[in-house]
Enzyme design. Structure first.
Site, PDB file in Angstrom:
ATOM      1  N   CYS A 149       1.711 130.782  58.119  1.00  0.00           N
ATOM      2  CA  CYS A 149       2.769 130.161  58.921  1.00  0.00           C
ATOM      3  C   CYS A 149       2.214 129.753  60.295  1.00  0.00           C
ATOM      4  O   CYS A 149       1.335 128.901  60.367  1.00  0.00           O
ATOM      5  CB  CYS A 149       3.972 131.087  59.018  1.00  0.00           C
ATOM      6  N   HIS A 197       5.314 131.408  53.550  1.00  0.00           N
ATOM      7  CA  HIS A 197       5.102 132.851  53.670  1.00  0.00           C
ATOM      8  C   HIS A 197       4.845 133.454  52.287  1.00  0.00           C
ATOM      9  O   HIS A 197       5.795 133.690  51.533  1.00  0.00           O
ATOM     10  CB  HIS A 197       6.333 133.527  54.284  1.00  0.00           C
ATOM     11  N   GLU A 200       4.182 136.466  51.615  1.00  0.00           N
ATOM     12  CA  GLU A 200       4.818 137.789  51.593  1.00  0.00           C
ATOM     13  C   GLU A 200       6.322 137.715  51.387  1.00  0.00           C
ATOM     14  O   GLU A 200       6.970 138.734  51.134  1.00  0.00           O
ATOM     15  CB  GLU A 200       4.481 138.557  52.879  1.00  0.00           C
TER      16      GLU A 200
END
Length: 209
Positions: free
Chosen positions: A79, A185, A187
């Protein structure tokens, strides 16, 4: 061991949990010696470009990262951490990045239709550019990942390995040698994101940026 660089602007807990789910050993740290001894480096980031860049420089971590990149160590920016890899950003002014990749960060509002919401937030499909990069070894084109951003990387065609469509093509992932970046992202991208992080863990390239 993989190091997640802690410079005060990252989504560290979610990243650490993602690597734990993969059974990978990670260390969250700002210690230069620990970064030097790591096999691979993650540079996270959320918030404003200027603030993040200043924190890297004031801590001296910008020089630490440059040294590691020059040594050929794999680095993945996520990001805002991806955006800082570029030469500069036009987010609320003009601010210098790390310069690992050629290109600049510009407002999404300059290129997407006015009826689309900004920030670009939500799930969008990956569209590969050129030959499939090893970072995507475990995913298929068209799988969805999660984005949250108001700025995007432009003037960087040479390093774009994937984009996504949001009223206009937006850079989704980049790579040059041992330097890689995801605008999305991993995650927060469920199983697809975990597979991308796993591919980074498995990456054996030895090209220097």
């Amino acid at each position: 061991m993989i190091v997640i660089v802690d410079y005060g602007v990252g989504n560290l807990f979610s990243l650490k949990c993602s690597f734990a789910a993969l059974g990978e050993q990670v260390l969250v740290t700002s210690d230069p010696d620990s970064i030097d001894s790591a096999e691979k480096i993650i540079l996270p980031g959320v918030g404003a470009f200027q603030d993040a860049a200043e924190k890297l420089r004031k801590s001296g971590l910008d020089l630490v990262l440059k040294k590691q990149v020059q040594k050929g160590k794999p680095l993945l920016g996520i990001c805002l951490g991806m955006q800082i890899l570029f030469e500069k950003s036009y987010e609320y002014g003009e601010h210098e990045g790390l310069g690992f990749l050629t290109g600049v960060i510009r407002p999404i509002a300059d290129v997407v239709p006015q009826d689309l919401k900004i920030p670009h937030m939500g799930w969008n499909a990956l569209r590969f550019r050129g030959e499939k990069h090893p970072l995507f070894a475990r995913v298929r084109e068209g799988e969805y990942v999660y984005f949250v951003h108001s700025y995007y990387a432009s003037d960087c065609d040479a390093s774009v390995i994937a984009d996504t469509e949001y009223g206009a093509p937006l850079t989704a992932a980049v790579a040059k040698g041992n330097v890689m970046g995801c605008q999305f992202h991993p995650e927060k991208s469920g199983d697809v994101g975990l597979r991308i992080l796993k591919a980074f863990c498995e990456w054996k390239g030895d090209c220097v940026c």
